[in-house]
Design a protein around this motif. Structure first.
Motif, PDB file in Angstrom:
ATOM      1  N   GLY A   1       0.954  -0.915  -0.152  1.00 32.97           N
ATOM      2  CA  GLY A   1      -0.411   0.078  -0.243  1.00 32.97           C
ATOM      3  C   GLY A   1       1.131   1.123   0.189  1.00 32.97           C
ATOM      4  N   LYS A   2      -0.035   2.320  -0.550  1.00 29.82           N
ATOM      5  CA  LYS A   2       0.995   3.157  -0.633  1.00 29.82           C
ATOM      6  C   LYS A   2       0.809   4.398   0.698  1.00 29.82           C
ATOM      7  CE  LYS A   2       0.671   4.133  -5.930  1.00 29.82           C
ATOM      8  NZ  LYS A   2      -0.242   4.465  -7.003  1.00 29.82           N
ATOM      9  N   ASN A   3      -0.457   4.756   1.220  1.00 30.54           N
ATOM     10  CA  ASN A   3      -0.578   5.435   2.464  1.00 30.54           C
ATOM     11  C   ASN A   3      -0.681   4.010   3.437  1.00 30.54           C
ATOM     12  OD1 ASN A   3      -0.377   7.450   1.012  1.00 30.54           O
ATOM     13  ND2 ASN A   3      -1.860   7.183  -0.373  1.00 30.54           N
ATOM     14  N   LEU A   4      -0.983   5.145   4.412  1.00 30.81           N
ATOM     15  CA  LEU A   4      -1.813   4.332   5.948  1.00 30.81           C
ATOM     16  C   LEU A   4      -3.011   4.550   5.768  1.00 30.81           C
ATOM     17  CD1 LEU A   4       0.759   5.940   8.728  1.00 30.81           C
ATOM     18  CD2 LEU A   4       0.874   4.005   7.812  1.00 30.81           C
ATOM     19  N   THR A   5      -3.456   3.079   6.296  1.00 37.34           N
ATOM     20  CA  THR A   5      -5.227   3.763   6.895  1.00 37.34           C
ATOM     21  C   THR A   5      -5.464   3.818   7.575  1.00 37.34           C
ATOM     22  OG1 THR A   5      -5.116   1.717   4.718  1.00 37.34           O
ATOM     23  CG2 THR A   5      -6.905   2.379   6.536  1.00 37.34           C
ATOM     24  N   ILE A   6      -6.307   5.164   7.639  1.00 37.25           N
ATOM     25  CA  ILE A   6      -6.472   4.975   9.639  1.00 37.25           C
ATOM     26  C   ILE A   6      -8.038   5.548   9.735  1.00 37.25           C
ATOM     27  CG2 ILE A   6      -6.794   7.428  11.284  1.00 37.25           C
ATOM     28  CD1 ILE A   6      -3.882   8.789   8.673  1.00 37.25           C
TER      29      ILE A   6
END
Length: 495
Positions: free
Chosen positions: A102-107
């Motif tokens: 994944g490119k970004n964090l999941t928040i």
């Protein structure tokens, strides 16, 4: 001047006695009420008392649950995505995750957390809650999952504005964010999840297969691409003719011919999530309906090796489930494919795969269920050149290509077997020479099998011929005996 004399004031012991007597009376009354008045009546009376004496608040709270009946709640999913952009310094707990590629964090919000949003001057308070669901049926051995939901609180005077403008805005923003961070998902069943025993769980779909790298006949590949493009553009057409917006594909052929790779290529081409359904984990038609209703639009439902699970009522279970507990039927599956339940969702693709098309029930194969039958055959010369380009970076002609082309015409070998051979060496000549040896060995094995089959056929024919000759001789012998008996009966003096 004192209003009360000291003589008129009650003593502390009297006050304590009066309090104890009152408490005992209340406890006695409460126990009598519990014994004599049914619990539903008590609950109704308490609710009525609370309603009469409560102070009416000008606030309105919307409860947004994770599911809406048997389907997923789109407002809940949109809120989950949208609210991650509204997390402020006042938020104390959040959930953070990241997939391997994944490119970004999941928040996401942690349960019990609150945050405030503003829309055109309106204050909107969000809260994420989780509660444990109780079992409704004590005889049901499977525990229920926790109940997750959002609460949205605002002033009652803004009700129309929130429902008519703010909620659609949240849905629109969430869709835009999903498109920006679009990651294909692969869903599979988790039989240990406490939601009626099974639930979809997902991981990122990172299969690299595309139509450009797929080793299949070019005309067939173009036909599949054209069919997919035509399907996604015909929403209004399906609505006009009164059909559910779905498409069925049957992929059949020997193992290793690229059926699973074709499914991944279709998903990557359309940007559709994939749901891998194992029918062996589903016991009842009702469970199947819940699972299929839990799939999203713009998705591909895959049932692999359908010939191994199509005889649903007679399946054997090795996990201790009794046969009378199995209530999943072929008609239940067919009803969802093209029955009334098939209209519960848009832009869906259903794919069956099988190694043995001839074993399938004809009811599965008719148009409307499996609209396009795709034969995944053995490796062709065109497929080989594509594999050679992908694995060995050969973009021009090689001196072994002619020999390989002739061998492929006379040999049955799967694309997976060819790819495995090409991976054995990074040197082009070594890899192709190894492939030539493989094809020659396969051809020799095929010739030996054909010769053996011809021997068996010839032996069978010879045996059949001998049996026929023996039968003719026996028939002649019997006919001769019958003729002799008839002659002796007519003229006994001859014998």
């Amino acid at each position: 001047m004192n209003l009360f004399s000291t003589r008129e004031m009650p003593s502390p012991s009297s006050l304590f006695s009066a309090y104890a007597s009152m408490a005992a009376s209340i406890m006695l009354f409460r126990s009598m009420a519990n014994e004599l008045i049914p619990q539903p009546v008590r609950g109704y009376v308490l609710s009525a008392i609370k309603y009469v004496f409560k102070t009416h608040s000008p606030k309105l709270t919307l409860v947004i649950e994770e599911s809406s009946g048997m389907s997923r709640n789109q407002v809940y999913e949109a809120a989950e995505v949208y609210l991650c952009t509204k997390i402020s310094s006042n938020t104390e707990r959040i959930r953070v995750s990241k997939s391997p590629k994944g490119k970004n964090l999941t928040i996401r919000l942690e349960k019990g957390e609150k945050l405030v949003d503003f829309y055109e001057g309106i204050e909107l308070k969000w809260k994420f809650l989780c509660t444990d669901s109780k079992q409704n049926n004590p005889n049901d051995p499977s525990p229920r999952s926790e109940k997750r939901y959002f609460e949205l609180t605002f002033h009652m005077m803004h009700k129309e504005k929130v429902l008519g403008c703010y909620v659609p805005y949240v849905l629109e923003r969430a869709d835009a964010m999903k498109d920006e961070e679009r990651v294909l998902k692969m869903y599979t069943l988790n039989a240990n999840y406490p939601y009626n025993g099974i639930k979809w769980e997902s991981i990122n779909l990172e299969h690299p297969a595309t139509f450009e790298t797929l080793a299949m006949d070019q005309e067939l590949k173009n036909a599949v691409i054209d069919d997919l493009n035509r399907f996604v553009k015909r929403k209004e057409f399906y609505k006009k003719v009164g059909r559910a917006w779905k498409r069925g594909y049957l992929l059949y052929g020997p193992p290793g011919t690229g059926k699973s790779s074709l499914v991944a290529a279709m998903a990557n081409y359309l940007k559709f999530d994939v749901y891998d359904l194992q029918l062996a984990n589903v016991l009842r038609d009702s469970d199947l309906r819940k699972l299929l209703l839990g799939t999203a639009n713009r998705s591909i439902l895959v049932i692999e090796d359908i010939d191994c699970t199509v005889d649903l009522p007679d399946r054997r279970h090795t996990d201790g489930k009794k046969q009378h507990d199995v209530q999943l039927t072929l008609s239940g599956l067919l009803n969802f494919i093209d029955g009334l339940w098939s209209s519960c969702g848009d832009e869906r693709i259903i794919i069956f795969t099988t190694n043995h098309k001839d074993r399938l029930d004809p009811a599965l194969l008719r148009p409307g269920r499996m609209d396009m039958h795709i034969h995944m055959s053995y490796c062709t010369y065109h497929g080989f050149k594509l594999l050679a380009s992908n694995y060995l970076d050969i973009h021009n002609h090689h001196h072994l290509y002619g020999e390989i082309q002739d061998l492929l015409k006379e040999t049955e070998v799967t694309p997976a077997h060819v790819a495995e051979e090409l991976m054995k060496s990074e040197d082009v000549d070594t890899a192709l020479e190894g492939l030539v040896k493989l094809l020659k060995r396969k051809k020799l094995e095929g010739d030996e099998c054909e010769a053996e089959a011809e021997k068996k056929t010839a032996a069978k024919r010879q045996k059949t011929g001998n049996q026929q000759k023996k039968s003719v001789r026996n028939n002649r012998r019997i006919a001769t005996k019958r003729s002799s008996k008839r002659l002796s009966a007519r003229n006994p003096n001859l014998y």
